[in-house]
Design a protein around this motif. Structure first.
Motif, PDB file in Angstrom:
ATOM      1  N   PRO A   1       0.808  -1.231   0.000  1.00 43.35           N
ATOM      2  CA  PRO A   1       0.000   0.000   0.000  1.00 43.35           C
ATOM      3  C   PRO A   1       0.838   1.276   0.000  1.00 43.35           C
ATOM      4  O   PRO A   1       0.490   2.266  -0.640  1.00 43.35           O
ATOM      5  CB  PRO A   1      -0.831  -0.122   1.289  1.00 43.35           C
ATOM      6  CG  PRO A   1      -0.879  -1.583   1.569  1.00 43.35           C
ATOM      7  CD  PRO A   1       0.448  -2.109   1.122  1.00 43.35           C
ATOM      8  N   TRP A   2       1.958   1.248   0.732  1.00 45.87           N
ATOM      9  CA  TRP A   2       2.837   2.422   0.804  1.00 45.87           C
ATOM     10  C   TRP A   2       3.401   2.750  -0.569  1.00 45.87           C
ATOM     11  O   TRP A   2       3.383   3.907  -1.013  1.00 45.87           O
ATOM     12  CB  TRP A   2       3.952   2.160   1.813  1.00 45.87           C
ATOM     13  CG  TRP A   2       4.841   3.333   2.058  1.00 45.87           C
ATOM     14  CD1 TRP A   2       4.646   4.361   2.940  1.00 45.87           C
ATOM     15  CD2 TRP A   2       6.086   3.622   1.397  1.00 45.87           C
ATOM     16  NE1 TRP A   2       5.690   5.254   2.877  1.00 45.87           N
ATOM     17  CE2 TRP A   2       6.587   4.829   1.933  1.00 45.87           C
ATOM     18  CE3 TRP A   2       6.823   2.971   0.405  1.00 45.87           C
ATOM     19  CZ2 TRP A   2       7.784   5.392   1.515  1.00 45.87           C
ATOM     20  CZ3 TRP A   2       8.022   3.534  -0.014  1.00 45.87           C
ATOM     21  CH2 TRP A   2       8.487   4.728   0.541  1.00 45.87           C
ATOM     22  N   LEU A   3       3.913   1.724  -1.248  1.00 45.66           N
ATOM     23  CA  LEU A   3       4.469   1.940  -2.585  1.00 45.66           C
ATOM     24  C   LEU A   3       3.395   2.365  -3.582  1.00 45.66           C
ATOM     25  O   LEU A   3       3.604   3.249  -4.413  1.00 45.66           O
ATOM     26  CB  LEU A   3       5.142   0.658  -3.082  1.00 45.66           C
ATOM     27  CG  LEU A   3       6.502   0.315  -2.478  1.00 45.66           C
ATOM     28  CD1 LEU A   3       6.909  -1.101  -2.855  1.00 45.66           C
ATOM     29  CD2 LEU A   3       7.557   1.310  -2.927  1.00 45.66           C
ATOM     30  N   GLN A   4       2.232   1.755  -3.474  1.00 45.56           N
ATOM     31  CA  GLN A   4       1.171   2.067  -4.414  1.00 45.56           C
ATOM     32  C   GLN A   4       0.691   3.505  -4.265  1.00 45.56           C
ATOM     33  O   GLN A   4       0.373   4.171  -5.255  1.00 45.56           O
ATOM     34  CB  GLN A   4       0.008   1.093  -4.190  1.00 45.56           C
ATOM     35  CG  GLN A   4      -1.028   1.104  -5.285  1.00 45.56           C
ATOM     36  CD  GLN A   4      -2.008  -0.039  -5.139  1.00 45.56           C
ATOM     37  OE1 GLN A   4      -1.637  -1.169  -4.884  1.00 45.56           O
ATOM     38  NE2 GLN A   4      -3.284   0.263  -5.303  1.00 45.56           N
ATOM     39  N   ARG A   5       0.646   4.006  -3.025  1.00 46.49           N
ATOM     40  CA  ARG A   5       0.233   5.398  -2.820  1.00 46.49           C
ATOM     41  C   ARG A   5       1.226   6.368  -3.429  1.00 46.49           C
ATOM     42  O   ARG A   5       0.850   7.427  -3.932  1.00 46.49           O
ATOM     43  CB  ARG A   5       0.091   5.686  -1.314  1.00 46.49           C
ATOM     44  CG  ARG A   5      -1.170   5.108  -0.678  1.00 46.49           C
ATOM     45  CD  ARG A   5      -1.401   5.702   0.703  1.00 46.49           C
ATOM     46  NE  ARG A   5      -0.287   5.490   1.602  1.00 46.49           N
ATOM     47  CZ  ARG A   5      -0.174   4.438   2.414  1.00 46.49           C
ATOM     48  NH1 ARG A   5      -1.116   3.492   2.405  1.00 46.49           N
ATOM     49  NH2 ARG A   5       0.860   4.313   3.215  1.00 46.49           N
ATOM     50  N   ARG A   6       2.491   6.012  -3.404  1.00 44.72           N
ATOM     51  CA  ARG A   6       3.532   6.942  -3.862  1.00 44.72           C
ATOM     52  C   ARG A   6       3.866   6.791  -5.347  1.00 44.72           C
ATOM     53  O   ARG A   6       4.213   7.766  -6.009  1.00 44.72           O
ATOM     54  CB  ARG A   6       4.802   6.763  -3.010  1.00 44.72           C
ATOM     55  CG  ARG A   6       4.651   7.434  -1.656  1.00 44.72           C
ATOM     56  CD  ARG A   6       5.535   6.796  -0.589  1.00 44.72           C
ATOM     57  NE  ARG A   6       5.336   7.503   0.686  1.00 44.72           N
ATOM     58  CZ  ARG A   6       4.283   7.299   1.477  1.00 44.72           C
ATOM     59  NH1 ARG A   6       3.344   6.437   1.128  1.00 44.72           N
ATOM     60  NH2 ARG A   6       4.165   7.972   2.621  1.00 44.72           N
ATOM     61  N   LEU A   7       3.781   5.573  -5.851  1.00 49.31           N
ATOM     62  CA  LEU A   7       4.205   5.331  -7.230  1.00 49.31           C
ATOM     63  C   LEU A   7       3.052   5.006  -8.173  1.00 49.31           C
ATOM     64  O   LEU A   7       3.217   5.111  -9.390  1.00 49.31           O
ATOM     65  CB  LEU A   7       5.213   4.170  -7.266  1.00 49.31           C
ATOM     66  CG  LEU A   7       6.495   4.343  -6.449  1.00 49.31           C
ATOM     67  CD1 LEU A   7       7.349   3.081  -6.563  1.00 49.31           C
ATOM     68  CD2 LEU A   7       7.275   5.563  -6.907  1.00 49.31           C
ATOM     69  N   GLY A   8       1.908   4.601  -7.630  1.00 50.82           N
ATOM     70  CA  GLY A   8       0.828   4.124  -8.476  1.00 50.82           C
ATOM     71  C   GLY A   8       0.994   2.643  -8.775  1.00 50.82           C
ATOM     72  O   GLY A   8       2.063   2.056  -8.542  1.00 50.82           O
TER      73      GLY A   8
END
Length: 407
Positions: A264-271
């Motif tokens: 979730p952390w990566l997805q929020r920042r990178l898509g």
């Protein structure tokens, strides 16, 4: 006074959801459970590594094929009865595997286990999504948490029980699944049957949809690398059952942590798209390191554990993307996706064993790294669909009621 919003926790759920999640944990334990006992089975039953890897192949290929019937079954008898049937089959066939005296017998019983696994996996995700509070994304995170915990605990339990006998892990799963079966019967309320009955061909027809097909093929490539590492890496490590259990428990813990928190952390920042591209590329690098340094147990062990980071991220992000972009009902999408990806996971360990017999121990891992590169290329064909998945997920994230703040 000012107001604020807070995201609803995915872990605040009804008891029925946790009953299914517990069963998911035990089900996913079956994936890594046999890793620590593969060398022992090979030794005690006088079987070659490629024969032993058929424990993965029969289990996962049959799981893949049985995925095609899960929607047909659940739309006729209901989701709860389908869960119960799947759990019961796992109890029976895992116990039978523990009593077997030949590698052929275990492989056959693992195939029966795979039928139960398919009925359970495809239906459990749909039940959790339907019953969970906290929205679709929260339900997926809870599901992937169960997957991660199962993968983490499975090798440790397999190592501890396998130190006594290679039969122990199979009986252990039978007992735990029996507990999960009772919890499902008692706690899970019947889910209404679909308005219409699903045909046997619908999962295959669903793969005509471009986005679902591309994501499924990407997952096939990813699972080829994943199960090459999971299914064959224990042999060149040269460790005992408990030591192998600890290695794959470390790997599984990283799968769990990065499924729940890292993805979730990566997805929020990178898509979604950039997260998947980066993750697959880094995973390919790790598998390449394994391929080059297969003869060095310390490097091999560390690389296998580190691979858990990328497996955890990929599991969560890809599952969310598939469920978001699929233009069909989620049980059908889950069955179609599972069919394709488990084919890759099932064939990879057996292919690894045969490649080692024909060439050397490095080749299967080079092939695994190449499969990930191919997966990146396949994924690049789904730019539009991944953008749509991001919009769907953004619209589905719930927020908790506004809380008054102090002036």
């Amino acid at each position: 006074m000012t107001t604020g919003t807070a995201t609803v926790s995915p872990f605040r759920q009804p008891k029925a959801v946790f009953a299914v999640a517990f069963a998911c944990v035990v089900s996913f334990m079956g994936i890594g459970l046999v890793d620590p006992i593969l060398p022992a089975i090979s030794h005690d039953l006088d079987a070659t590594p490629s024969q032993v890897t058929l424990l993965f192949t029969s289990y996962l290929v049959i799981t893949a094929l049985a995925m095609l019937i899960t929607g047909w079954v659940s739309s006729r008898i209901g989701a709860k009865k389908t869960l119960i049937a799947g759990l019961a089959l796992i109890v029976v066939f895992s116990a039978l595997a523990g009593t077997s005296g030949s590698i052929g017998g275990i492989v056959g019983f693992r195939a029966g286990w795979g039928v139960g696994n398919a009925l359970f996996i495809a239906t459990s995700l749909a039940v959790i999504v339907a019953s969970a509070t906290g929205g679709f994304v929260g339900a997926i995170i809870l599901y992937e948490t169960a997957l991660g915990l199962g993968i983490a605990v499975g090798p440790l339990l397999g190592g501890l029980l396998g130190e006594v006998s290679w039969r122990g892990p199979f009986f252990g799963v039978a007992v735990l699944m029996a507990i999960a079966l009772i919890a499902t019967v008692v706690l899970v309320e019947p889910v209404p049957k679909p308005a219409r009955k699903t045909s046997l061909t619908e999962p295959l027809k669903a793969l005509r949809h471009r986005g679902l097909l591309i994501m499924s093929l990407t997952a096939l490539c990813y699972n080829w690398a994943f199960f090459t590492v999971l299914g064959y890496a224990p042999f060149p490590m040269g460790l005992g059952a408990i030591q192998l259990g600890l290695v794959f428990t470390g790997w599984g813990l990283l799968v769990a942590v990065f499924s729940v928190f890292g993805a979730p952390w990566l997805q929020r920042r990178l898509g979604i798209a950039r997260t998947l591209y980066l993750n697959l590329a880094l995973f390919a690098v790790v598998v390449l390191v394994i391929a080059i340094f297969t003869d060095s147990p310390p490097v091999l062990i560390v690389s296998v554990i580190v691979a858990g980071v990328f497996i955890g991220v990929n599991n969560t992000v890809t599952t969310q993307a598939v469920m978001s972009i699929a233009p069909v009902e989620r049980p059908i999408a889950s069955a179609a996706y599972g069919f394709v990806r488990f084919i890759g996971g099932g064939l990879a360990p057996f292919a690894a064993g045969k490649l080692v017999e024909a060439t050397n121990v490095h080749v299967p891992f080079f092939l695994g790294a190449f499969a990930l590169v191919v997966g990146i290329g396949v994924l690049s064909l789904a730019r539009t669909e991944l953008g749509e998945a991001e919009r769907v997920q953004a619209a589905s994230v719930p927020v908790a009621p506004a809380v008054a703040a102090s002036p």
